[in-house]
Each structure stands twice: as C-alpha cells, then as structure tokens.
Design a protein around this motif. Structure first.
Motif, PDB file in Angstrom:
ATOM      1  N   MET A 257     -49.961  19.003  10.902  1.00  0.00           N
ATOM      2  CA  MET A 257     -50.182  17.835  11.170  1.00  0.00           C
ATOM      3  C   MET A 257     -50.532  16.921  10.212  1.00  0.00           C
ATOM      4  O   MET A 257     -51.578  17.699  10.114  1.00  0.00           O
ATOM      5  CB  MET A 257     -51.353  17.640  12.886  1.00  0.00           C
ATOM      6  N   LEU A 258     -50.049  15.747   9.951  1.00  0.00           N
ATOM      7  CA  LEU A 258     -50.531  15.191   9.176  1.00  0.00           C
ATOM      8  C   LEU A 258     -50.202  13.809   9.006  1.00  0.00           C
ATOM      9  O   LEU A 258     -50.377  12.670   9.588  1.00  0.00           O
ATOM     10  CB  LEU A 258     -49.082  15.219   7.674  1.00  0.00           C
ATOM     11  N   LYS A 259     -51.927  13.139   8.788  1.00  0.00           N
ATOM     12  CA  LYS A 259     -52.099  11.926   9.645  1.00  0.00           C
ATOM     13  C   LYS A 259     -52.005  11.531   8.087  1.00  0.00           C
ATOM     14  O   LYS A 259     -52.810  11.518   7.204  1.00  0.00           O
ATOM     15  CB  LYS A 259     -54.091  11.731   9.889  1.00  0.00           C
ATOM     16  N   ASP A 260     -51.384  10.271   8.014  1.00  0.00           N
ATOM     17  CA  ASP A 260     -50.914   9.318   6.734  1.00  0.00           C
ATOM     18  C   ASP A 260     -52.723   8.047   6.537  1.00  0.00           C
ATOM     19  O   ASP A 260     -52.600   7.662   7.275  1.00  0.00           O
ATOM     20  CB  ASP A 260     -49.675   8.437   6.486  1.00  0.00           C
ATOM     21  N   ASP A 261     -51.686   7.451   5.375  1.00  0.00           N
ATOM     22  CA  ASP A 261     -52.493   6.092   5.592  1.00  0.00           C
ATOM     23  C   ASP A 261     -52.796   5.298   6.483  1.00  0.00           C
ATOM     24  O   ASP A 261     -54.369   4.795   6.424  1.00  0.00           O
ATOM     25  CB  ASP A 261     -52.669   5.581   4.104  1.00  0.00           C
ATOM     26  N   LEU A 262     -52.056   4.589   6.824  1.00  0.00           N
ATOM     27  CA  LEU A 262     -51.502   3.438   8.107  1.00  0.00           C
ATOM     28  C   LEU A 262     -52.157   4.621   9.374  1.00  0.00           C
ATOM     29  O   LEU A 262     -52.036   3.906  10.345  1.00  0.00           O
ATOM     30  CB  LEU A 262     -50.345   3.690   7.924  1.00  0.00           C
TER      31      LEU A 262
END
Ligand code: BTN
Length: 280
Positions: A257-262
């Motif tokens: 799970m990767l939360k991007d800058d947005l």
C-alpha cells in the motif's frame, strides 16, 4: 536448542554434507518425507527443480555454487563456491493458485524466523516483497516459481529458491546495484551452512502449512512488525514506471500500500522498492 556453533575462519567452513543436514532434520523432529539433492556446481537450483519429473514429496536441492543463479526479474544472483546457501525446495500443493498471493512475503518471514532463532542478537528486517535485510543491506532474497500440474485441476508445484549470504565477505563482491551483506559481515564469524539449511527447510515447511491453512491474514501483524518500509518515503519501480509516496504496509493479498503525494492510495502487486533520496 541452538546447535549452531560459530567457526572462526573461513578456511575451516565445512562443505555441504548430506548426512549432517539429515541429522539436523531428524534431531529437530522434521517428519515430512523428502528427497535431498546436494551438488557442487549447478546452473541454478531453481532450474534444476523445474526440470524434475513431478513428484508428490518434497524435493530440496542445495548447491555449493551456481553458474547461472537467478534473481527476480531474471537478474543474476551472485553465487560463489562454498560460502553461502543456494537452496531450492519444490512443494506439491493442492488447491487454488489464487491462494498463493502473498507467498513471497511468507517465505521472507520464514527465513527471518529461522535466523532470529539461530541469531537472536542481530536486528533483521523484511523488505517488500522478498528481501531480508540487515541495516538496510540485503542478506537474503527468494525466488518463487509455480509449475501448474499437467495431471489434474487444483494441483501444482511451487519452487521456493532462497539465496542466503552466510560466510562470504561481501566487500569482495562485484559492484552491484544493491548493498549486500552476509552473516560473516555482520558477526565476523563463519557458520555451518548444513545446520542453517536444515533449519531453513523446517521453517519453510512450518510457514507454508500455516499459510495454506489460514491465509496471509495470519501474518500481517508479523510482517508489519518486521517491515523496514512502513511509514517511510519510498519509490517503487516496475518496468518503466515509478511511483513515490509513503509506504503504508500490506493488504490482505500481500500488495504494497503506497500513499502518493496527493493522498491517493495505490495497491502494488510487483516492483522494486527503494527509500526516497537513496539510489540503492
Ligand atoms: C532475488 O532477490 O532477486 C531472488 C534471489 C534468489 C536466489 C536463489 S539462490 C537459490 C535459487 N536458485 C536460483 O537460481 N535462484 C534462487
């Protein structure tokens, strides 16, 4: 009981020895039927097991050296003679292939558990999807290959290949993209690969059984506790795409799970992970 005594000099490290491995398996009450192949030089222990006739019992292959050791994405796995563990095991399984999602994580946890039992004083981590690390350096990697069965639905073989750096001095390794390390680098001592190999097979068997019975859910806490990426800014690259953000653990399929800058959450099934700002 820990039967692994350190050996102080690399020149005294014993070679692989079938009797010793079998003795250790017996003394640890390993009661699975298996065939064990030991060889001096081989192209790749995974390739060797791929070419075997289907067989319903566990088959394990260990080599002193691989000439074409394979890593993920067909990369080369450096496999010098008589120093490390190059171990592949072929497991005959029943059920749906879908059940295997997350297996590479479970394999890393099996290696980690075995190492923690033998070496309780070293601080090891896992890194998605298949690495065991010490201090950010790669100690172990695994390559999993699935062979669907030609004689019946719902049966297949899984080959689990493990490369574990044991007695090599990785300062002598060719320049690689990743920083590597070995148990010798960490502890300044050499260890008997026969004992470690036997314990590795036992740990894989235990973890595989639990995984097949209960699924990945059973391992999520264990993974999160050992995961070195969690809450860090990372980059994931796969083929020609890269994605950066904060690592937020794994989901029930073992995806990262990767939360991007947005703030958008991505679930990634494959790729290489690096800490942001580091090229390695
Ligand atoms: C990786 O991290 O890229 C996976 C490395 C797996 C290497 C092992 S060594 C034993 C087995 N035989 C191979 O050719 N590869 C695996």
């Amino acid at each position: 009981m820990n039967s692994l005594l350190p050996i102080l000099h690399q020149r005294d490290c014993p070679l692989l020895d079938k009797t010793k491995i079998e003795q250790e398996l017996r003394s640890q009450k390993f009661n699975v039927k298996y065939s064990l192949f030991l060889t001096s030089t081989i192209n790749s222990t995974n390739s060797f097991l791929q070419e075997l006739e289907p067989c319903s019992e566990l088959v394990v292959c260990l080599a002193e050296q691989q000439t074409h050791g394979r890593g993920r994405f067909n990369r080369y796995w450096h496999s010098p003679f008589g120093q490390n563990i190059y171990c592949s095991s072929r497991w005959h399984l029943k059920g749906s292939l879908k059940k295997l999602s997350g297996l590479s994580l479970v394999v890393s946890l099996a290696v980690l558990a075995m190492l923690r039992e033998l070496f309780p004083n070293i601080n090891l981590n896992v890194k998605w999807p298949n690495d065991v690390l010490y201090n950010g350096k790669k100690l172990c990697g695994s390559l999993i290959e699935v062979i669907p069965s030609s004689n019946g639905e719902g049966k297949f073989d899984v080959i689990i290949g493990i490369g574990l750096n044991v007695n090599s001095d990785t300062a002598e390794y060719p320049l690689e993209i990743k920083p590597w390390c070995s148990l010798f680098d960490i502890m300044g001592e050499c260890f008997d690969r026969n004992i470690i190999s036997a314990r590795l097979v036992i740990s894989l068997n235990n973890y595989l059984n639990r995984f097949l019975q209960h699924g990945l859910g059973e391992f999520i806490d264990e993974w999160n506790q050992a995961d070195c990426l969690n809450n860090n800014k990372i980059t994931v690259s796969h083929q020609k795409t890269t994605l950066s953000g904060i690592a937020c653990g794994i989901n029930e399929l073992g995806f990262l799970m990767l939360k991007d800058d947005l703030g958008v959450m991505h679930c990634l099934s494959s790729g290489d992970t690096t800490f942001q700002g580091l090229s390695k």
